[in-house]
Design a protein around this motif. Structure first.
Motif, PDB file in Angstrom:
ATOM      1  N   LYS A   4      24.586  24.889  43.582  1.00  0.00           N
ATOM      2  CA  LYS A   4      23.176  25.036  44.009  1.00  0.00           C
ATOM      3  C   LYS A   4      22.311  23.538  43.526  1.00  0.00           C
TER       4      LYS A   4
ATOM      5  N   VAL B 275      16.691  16.838  33.386  1.00  0.00           N
ATOM      6  CA  VAL B 275      16.848  18.335  33.022  1.00  0.00           C
ATOM      7  C   VAL B 275      18.060  18.895  33.742  1.00  0.00           C
TER       8      VAL B 275
ATOM      9  N   VAL C 270      24.677  30.439  30.401  1.00  0.00           N
ATOM     10  CA  VAL C 270      23.717  29.664  31.318  1.00  0.00           C
ATOM     11  C   VAL C 270      23.034  28.423  30.210  1.00  0.00           C
TER      12      VAL C 270
ATOM     13  N   GLN D 174      25.960  26.228  39.915  1.00  0.00           N
ATOM     14  CA  GLN D 174      24.565  26.373  40.084  1.00  0.00           C
ATOM     15  C   GLN D 174      23.900  25.493  39.444  1.00  0.00           C
ATOM     16  N   GLN D 175      23.963  24.155  39.301  1.00  0.00           N
ATOM     17  CA  GLN D 175      23.313  23.035  39.025  1.00  0.00           C
ATOM     18  C   GLN D 175      21.850  22.916  39.651  1.00  0.00           C
ATOM     19  N   VAL D 176      20.788  23.130  38.792  1.00  0.00           N
ATOM     20  CA  VAL D 176      19.571  22.585  39.184  1.00  0.00           C
ATOM     21  C   VAL D 176      19.169  21.284  38.535  1.00  0.00           C
ATOM     22  N   MET D 177      18.760  20.193  39.034  1.00  0.00           N
ATOM     23  CA  MET D 177      18.496  19.125  38.447  1.00  0.00           C
ATOM     24  C   MET D 177      16.885  18.715  38.577  1.00  0.00           C
ATOM     25  N   ILE D 178      16.394  18.400  37.542  1.00  0.00           N
ATOM     26  CA  ILE D 178      15.114  17.911  37.454  1.00  0.00           C
ATOM     27  C   ILE D 178      15.102  16.240  37.025  1.00  0.00           C
TER      28      ILE D 178
ATOM     29  N   SER E  38      20.081  22.303  34.685  1.00  0.00           N
ATOM     30  CA  SER E  38      20.159  23.760  34.562  1.00  0.00           C
ATOM     31  C   SER E  38      21.555  24.090  35.117  1.00  0.00           C
TER      32      SER E  38
ATOM     33  N   VAL F 230      13.921  10.785  31.887  1.00  0.00           N
ATOM     34  CA  VAL F 230      14.358  12.019  31.466  1.00  0.00           C
ATOM     35  C   VAL F 230      15.095  12.888  32.644  1.00  0.00           C
TER      36      VAL F 230
ATOM     37  N   LEU G 274      19.050  21.759  44.132  1.00  0.00           N
ATOM     38  CA  LEU G 274      17.734  21.825  44.881  1.00  0.00           C
ATOM     39  C   LEU G 274      17.155  20.498  45.052  1.00  0.00           C
ATOM     40  N   HIS G 275      17.497  19.558  44.235  1.00  0.00           N
ATOM     41  CA  HIS G 275      16.554  18.204  44.205  1.00  0.00           C
ATOM     42  C   HIS G 275      17.654  17.152  43.996  1.00  0.00           C
TER      43      HIS G 275
ATOM     44  N   VAL H  66      19.239  18.533  28.390  1.00  0.00           N
ATOM     45  CA  VAL H  66      18.227  17.560  28.478  1.00  0.00           C
ATOM     46  C   VAL H  66      18.562  16.109  28.153  1.00  0.00           C
TER      47      VAL H  66
ATOM     48  N   ALA I  43      25.394  34.583  29.936  1.00  0.00           N
ATOM     49  CA  ALA I  43      24.802  35.054  31.167  1.00  0.00           C
ATOM     50  C   ALA I  43      25.224  36.580  31.419  1.00  0.00           C
TER      51      ALA I  43
ATOM     52  N   THR J  87      20.690  25.034  29.508  1.00  0.00           N
ATOM     53  CA  THR J  87      19.471  23.878  29.823  1.00  0.00           C
ATOM     54  C   THR J  87      20.156  22.835  29.005  1.00  0.00           C
TER      55      THR J  87
END
Lengths: 142, 142
Positions: free
Chosen positions: B139, B85, B105, B74-78, B87, B83, B141-142, B109, B127, B107
């Motif tokens: 997952k 981040v 879960v 379930q990786q979400v990357m910003i 999740s 930098v 998203l980015h 950075v 979790a 976070t």
């Protein structure tokens, strides 16, 4: 949605806790980035991602109308030109109640967007031990 | 301390979980920034800040030698130029044991430093619900 511009990450953070205290869903969502890449973990909760999950969770949390005050302490800031990461302890109190409420440690991440600074990550988890008094001096390393 | 350069935030993240699996304190601390502005929250734990607190906590956690495998899902990357981040959900398993372990879960950075990408924040919390199987599709998203 109300359009509010937050010139700094601190302004966005202040609005985040103002929205929490006032149980103001529109202000809360005005703090968050409008991007789909947003992540929210409420204390003890699962990882929520995207606008729909994050908004729905705040709608539910704020629906009852909170009366709690939030004092933030122990702030550590990692600040860059486009990204700011704030680590804080959230100390809750309800006016008129002497019982202390459990504190929360939170990691808040803000991005500088075309519309000012916006939150992209809020990760909260219960802090062990007794809650801090609001009189504690904030710890700012940076 | 071993000098290892992580060319991307993903490389630093891979080394972080490798250090956790191998119970390798030196590798773990090579992943972290050498700055004092680092923050670590272990699941259910308090907010730790600075080199001394973060290193001491990992020394204690890794001292027994973990045997757990960690699968990240379930990786979400910003991701930005300086930098990143991430999740993620951390799914633990012990070879030979069928009992599932609670998922976490997290976070994470990372900052791009003169010495490659380094971790500056790790915030983990339990979790709720059953652990995921490692076969889940990440997952992104980015």
């Amino acid at each position: 949605m109300a359009t509010r511009i937050f010139p700094t990450a601190q302004d966005a953070e202040a609005a985040f806790y103002e929205a929490l205290e006032r149980a103001d869903l529109e202000l809360m969502m005005a703090v968050w980035s409008e991007d789909e890449d947003i992540v929210c973990v409420h204390p003890g909760g699962p990882r929520l991602a995207g606008q729909d999950q994050v908004r729905a969770s705040w709608r539910q949390i704020l629906a009852g109308g909170t009366r709690a005050r939030v004092q933030v302490s122990q702030q550590v800031m990692i600040a860059g030109p486009m990204v700011a990461v704030h680590s804080v302890q959230e100390n809750f109190s309800v006016p008129g109640e002497t019982r202390s409420m459990p504190a929360v440690v939170a990691t808040n991440v803000y991005l500088r967007t075309a519309a000012g600074w916006r939150m992209v990550v809020h990760h909260g988890s219960p802090a062990p031990g007794p809650a801090e008094t609001p009189r504690d001096t904030p710890k700012i390393l940076h």
